[in-house]
Write a protein that holds these residues in place. Structure first.
Motif, short mmCIF file in Angstrom:
data_model
loop_
_atom_site.label_atom_id
_atom_site.label_comp_id
_atom_site.label_asym_id
_atom_site.label_seq_id
_atom_site.Cartn_x
_atom_site.Cartn_y
_atom_site.Cartn_z
N ASN A 1 -6.76 -0.75 -3.66
CA ASN A 1 -6.53 -0.40 -2.27
C ASN A 1 -7.68 -0.87 -1.38
OD1 ASN A 1 -3.97 1.17 -1.82
ND2 ASN A 1 -4.80 2.35 -3.53
N GLY A 2 -8.91 -0.79 -1.90
CA GLY A 2 -10.04 -1.29 -1.13
C GLY A 2 -9.93 -2.78 -0.86
N ALA B 1 -9.22 7.54 8.03
CA ALA B 1 -9.84 7.47 6.70
C ALA B 1 -11.35 7.25 6.81
CB ALA B 1 -9.20 6.34 5.89
N SER C 1 0.82 -1.21 0.00
CA SER C 1 0.00 0.00 0.00
C SER C 1 0.86 1.26 0.00
CB SER C 1 -0.94 0.00 1.21
OG SER C 1 -0.22 0.21 2.41
N ASN D 1 -0.60 4.24 -5.29
CA ASN D 1 -1.11 5.02 -6.43
C ASN D 1 -1.29 4.15 -7.67
OD1 ASN D 1 -1.17 7.40 -4.96
ND2 ASN D 1 0.88 8.02 -5.59
N LEU E 1 -14.64 9.34 5.20
CA LEU E 1 -15.71 8.68 4.45
C LEU E 1 -17.09 8.99 5.05
CD1 LEU E 1 -14.12 5.15 3.82
CD2 LEU E 1 -14.51 6.97 2.15
N GLY F 1 -4.57 1.70 -7.56
CA GLY F 1 -5.85 2.39 -7.68
C GLY F 1 -6.77 2.20 -6.48
N ASP F 2 -7.91 2.88 -6.54
CA ASP F 2 -8.85 2.86 -5.43
C ASP F 2 -9.42 1.47 -5.17
OD1 ASP F 2 -8.43 5.56 -5.17
OD2 ASP F 2 -10.25 6.14 -6.28
N PHE F 3 -9.81 0.78 -6.25
CA PHE F 3 -10.38 -0.55 -6.08
C PHE F 3 -9.36 -1.52 -5.50
CE2 PHE F 3 -11.63 -4.77 -7.71
CZ PHE F 3 -12.90 -4.86 -7.15
#
Length: 317
Positions: free
Chosen positions: A56-57, A180, A44, A49, A184, A52-54
């Motif tokens: 990292n999720g 975080a 991570s 970067n 959210l 991506g977001d997915f």
């Protein structure tokens, strides 16, 4: 120019070292879980970067799964023995604290010099990130001093770091995740929902009751999120700004500052604030992992009541 991502790389390499050393630690029956957890942390930080977001999720879900199913264990890395540590303590005494003091001294003195002398004009560090960068440089400088002075084995810092991080376990990364989560919640409009419920329940013009709900809400949301900084955006959007400041004309500085103090009272009462309440218990090897929280209850509750009273008396003069 040294930027904040440089520190991410430094921290990522550290976690990667923990993962590799955990993988080879046959004394830990859960070494594969430890290696996977710290390896994902390294991923991570080193490639967040890029994935991506997915990605990292999914990574966060994997971390939660490893911790939630109890797949992390405590290893016994080959560090110095108790007798060796006692020998160093007798021989060097308080001098042993000098490397640790190098870190905050570098951050403090470096920041002052960078901001108030011509040194800052050189553009060596990313703007408004000087203290973070200097903190990282302080760590590296302290390591150099340790190696030059005490001449430990090459892997000693990583092994000792792994020993401590295994003692803390998943709680070491909980503050980052909870911070975080607060962002959210705020983005999802939780504050607006709470504000609507509050306005429908509290009679119009009941200033004191509104202050009480704000203070208690700060403490309760901090207990849920484990972090007053995560709770503040939610309660500020729900009650602090629209009601206490907007409707009743409260002083924003008092509402914000003392409201944060009310939230910190919640920090004293929750295991979710793992870095404050669970990590010390683990490092001190207390028999009761919630012993720190129990000892703080008698302090937290009176302080919470006092902070609520301070908001009411000082913010609306």
């Amino acid at each position: 120019m040294i930027t904040l991502p440089w520190l991410y790389v430094l921290a990522g390499l550290m976690f990667a070292g923990f993962a590799l050393l955990s993988l080879g630690d046959r004394s830990n029956g859960k070494r594969f879980g430890n290696a996977a957890f710290w390896g994902l942390m390294a991923l991570s930080l080193l490639a967040g970067n890029q994935i991506g977001d997915f990605g990292n999720g999914l990574l966060v879900l994997a971390l939660a799964g490893l911790a939630g199913f109890g797949l992390l264990g405590r290893g016994q890395p080959p560090t110095t023995s108790d007798d060796e540590r006692e020998g160093w303590s007798i021989r060097l005494g308080n001098q042993l604290f000098l490397p640790a003091l190098i870190i905050p001294a570098t951050a403090l003195m470096g920041t002052l010099l960078y901001n108030y002398t011509p040194l800052g004009q050189l553009g060596l560090f990313e703007a408004k990130r000087e203290t973070y960068v200097l903190l990282g440089l302080g760590v590296l400088l302290a390591l150099l001093v340790i190696f030059a002075w005490l001449r430990p084995p090459a892997l000693a810092p990583l092994q000792e770091g792994r020993r401590l991080i295994d003692a803390m376990g998943w709680a070491a990364v909980l503050p980052q995740m909870l911070a975080a989560l607060g962002v959210l919640f705020a983005a999802a409009g939780v504050g607006d929902i709470i504000g609507g419920v509050t306005r429908s329940v509290i009679p119009d013009g009941s200033l004191f009751l509104t202050v009480v709900v704000f203070g208690l809400g700060m403490a309760l949301f901090t207990m849920i999120m484990g972090n007053a900084f995560a709770a503040f955006p939610v309660m500020a959007a729900a009650i602090g700004v629209p009601l206490l400041i907007g409707r009743y004309g409260g002083d924003p500085a008092v509402v914000g500052a003392v409201g944060m103090l009310a939230g910190f009272c919640g920090t004293l009462l929750t295991p979710m604030a793992a870095n404050f309440n669970l990590v010390p218990a683990a490092l001190l090897e207390l028999k009761d992992q919630h012993g720190v929280i129990k000892a703080q209850v008698a302090t937290a509750l009176p302080l919470l009541a006092l902070n609520i009273l301070l908001i009411y008396l000082l913010a609306f003069r």
